[in-house]
Design a protein around this motif. Structure first.
Motif, PDB file in Angstrom:
ATOM      1  N   GLY A 181      64.816  49.475  95.818  1.00 32.16           N
ATOM      2  CA  GLY A 181      64.165  49.394  96.525  1.00 32.16           C
ATOM      3  C   GLY A 181      61.969  48.787  96.473  1.00 32.16           C
ATOM      4  O   GLY A 181      61.798  48.954  96.855  1.00 32.16           O
ATOM      5  N   GLY A 182      62.819  47.811  95.709  1.00 35.75           N
ATOM      6  CA  GLY A 182      61.717  46.408  95.176  1.00 35.75           C
ATOM      7  C   GLY A 182      61.434  46.273  94.248  1.00 35.75           C
ATOM      8  O   GLY A 182      62.172  47.447  93.332  1.00 35.75           O
ATOM      9  N   THR A 183      60.085  46.209  93.550  1.00 33.47           N
ATOM     10  CA  THR A 183      60.053  45.704  92.786  1.00 33.47           C
ATOM     11  C   THR A 183      58.341  46.346  92.232  1.00 33.47           C
ATOM     12  O   THR A 183      57.314  46.515  93.181  1.00 33.47           O
ATOM     13  CB  THR A 183      59.361  43.996  92.383  1.00 33.47           C
ATOM     14  N   ASN A 184      57.832  46.471  90.975  1.00 39.84           N
ATOM     15  CA  ASN A 184      56.399  46.647  90.721  1.00 39.84           C
ATOM     16  C   ASN A 184      56.450  46.330  89.148  1.00 39.84           C
ATOM     17  O   ASN A 184      57.112  45.823  88.165  1.00 39.84           O
ATOM     18  CB  ASN A 184      56.225  48.220  90.719  1.00 39.84           C
ATOM     19  N   TYR A 185      54.927  45.772  89.789  1.00 43.53           N
ATOM     20  CA  TYR A 185      54.515  44.700  88.093  1.00 43.53           C
ATOM     21  C   TYR A 185      53.413  45.693  87.221  1.00 43.53           C
ATOM     22  O   TYR A 185      52.815  45.898  87.977  1.00 43.53           O
ATOM     23  CB  TYR A 185      54.264  43.267  88.335  1.00 43.53           C
ATOM     24  N   THR A 186      53.412  45.371  86.028  1.00 41.40           N
ATOM     25  CA  THR A 186      52.014  45.657  85.617  1.00 41.40           C
ATOM     26  C   THR A 186      50.864  44.840  85.744  1.00 41.40           C
ATOM     27  O   THR A 186      51.381  43.567  86.734  1.00 41.40           O
ATOM     28  CB  THR A 186      52.420  45.712  83.985  1.00 41.40           C
ATOM     29  N   ASP A 187      49.877  44.999  85.914  1.00 33.40           N
ATOM     30  CA  ASP A 187      48.870  44.238  86.988  1.00 33.40           C
ATOM     31  C   ASP A 187      48.121  42.842  85.757  1.00 33.40           C
ATOM     32  O   ASP A 187      48.006  41.782  86.852  1.00 33.40           O
ATOM     33  CB  ASP A 187      47.620  45.131  86.361  1.00 33.40           C
ATOM     34  N   SER A 188      48.215  43.112  84.631  1.00 27.14           N
ATOM     35  CA  SER A 188      48.334  41.957  84.341  1.00 27.14           C
ATOM     36  C   SER A 188      49.103  40.607  84.076  1.00 27.14           C
ATOM     37  O   SER A 188      48.647  39.422  84.613  1.00 27.14           O
ATOM     38  CB  SER A 188      47.851  41.992  82.531  1.00 27.14           C
ATOM     39  N   VAL A 189      50.416  41.045  84.876  1.00 30.97           N
ATOM     40  CA  VAL A 189      51.192  39.527  85.077  1.00 30.97           C
ATOM     41  C   VAL A 189      51.141  39.570  86.729  1.00 30.97           C
ATOM     42  O   VAL A 189      51.961  38.169  87.497  1.00 30.97           O
ATOM     43  CB  VAL A 189      52.773  39.736  84.732  1.00 30.97           C
TER      44      VAL A 189
END
Length: 119
Positions: free
Chosen positions: A54-62
């Motif tokens: 369904g996609g990607t997610n990242y922590t805000d800091s990166v």
């Protein structure tokens, strides 16, 4: 038995880049989510990036600096890390939600690869 093996860690100067790789092997029927976590000394393990169909997610800091990608045929996941900062230094762990040939799901971890960001 399922194994995840990471590679690509090392020492890099601030502002530099590294590419982490992780390959899954063993009695695998299907791999669902794959991701990267990291743990710095004295801190809890945190999710860095995750990729699913369904996609990607990242922590805000990166966000904007790291990119996660996946090669389904090679059962691999990658993390391209650019503009590295000293605070990115940690042990990076590969993680995957895998359905084995018996159709049982398991949450698997690699042993980790060290990323050091220092001048």
């Amino acid at each position: 038995q399922v194994q995840l093996v990471e590679s690509g860690g090392g020492l890099v100067q601030p502002g530099g880049s590294l590419r982490l790789s992780c390959v899954a092997s063993g009695s695998i029927f299907r791999i669902d989510a794959m991701g990267w976590y990291r743990q710095a000394p004295g801190k809890e393990r945190e999710l860095v990036a995750r990729i699913t169909s369904g996609g990607t997610n990242y922590t805000d800091s990166v966000k904007g600096r790291f990119t996660i990608s996946r090669d389904y045929a090679k059962k691999s996941v990658y993390l391209q890390m650019n503009s590295l900062k000293p605070e990115d230094a940690a042990v990076y762990y590969c993680n995957a939600l895998i359905q084995n040939v018996r159709l049982n799901y398991g949450n698997y971890w690699g042993k980790g690869t060290q990323v050091t960001v220092s001048s």
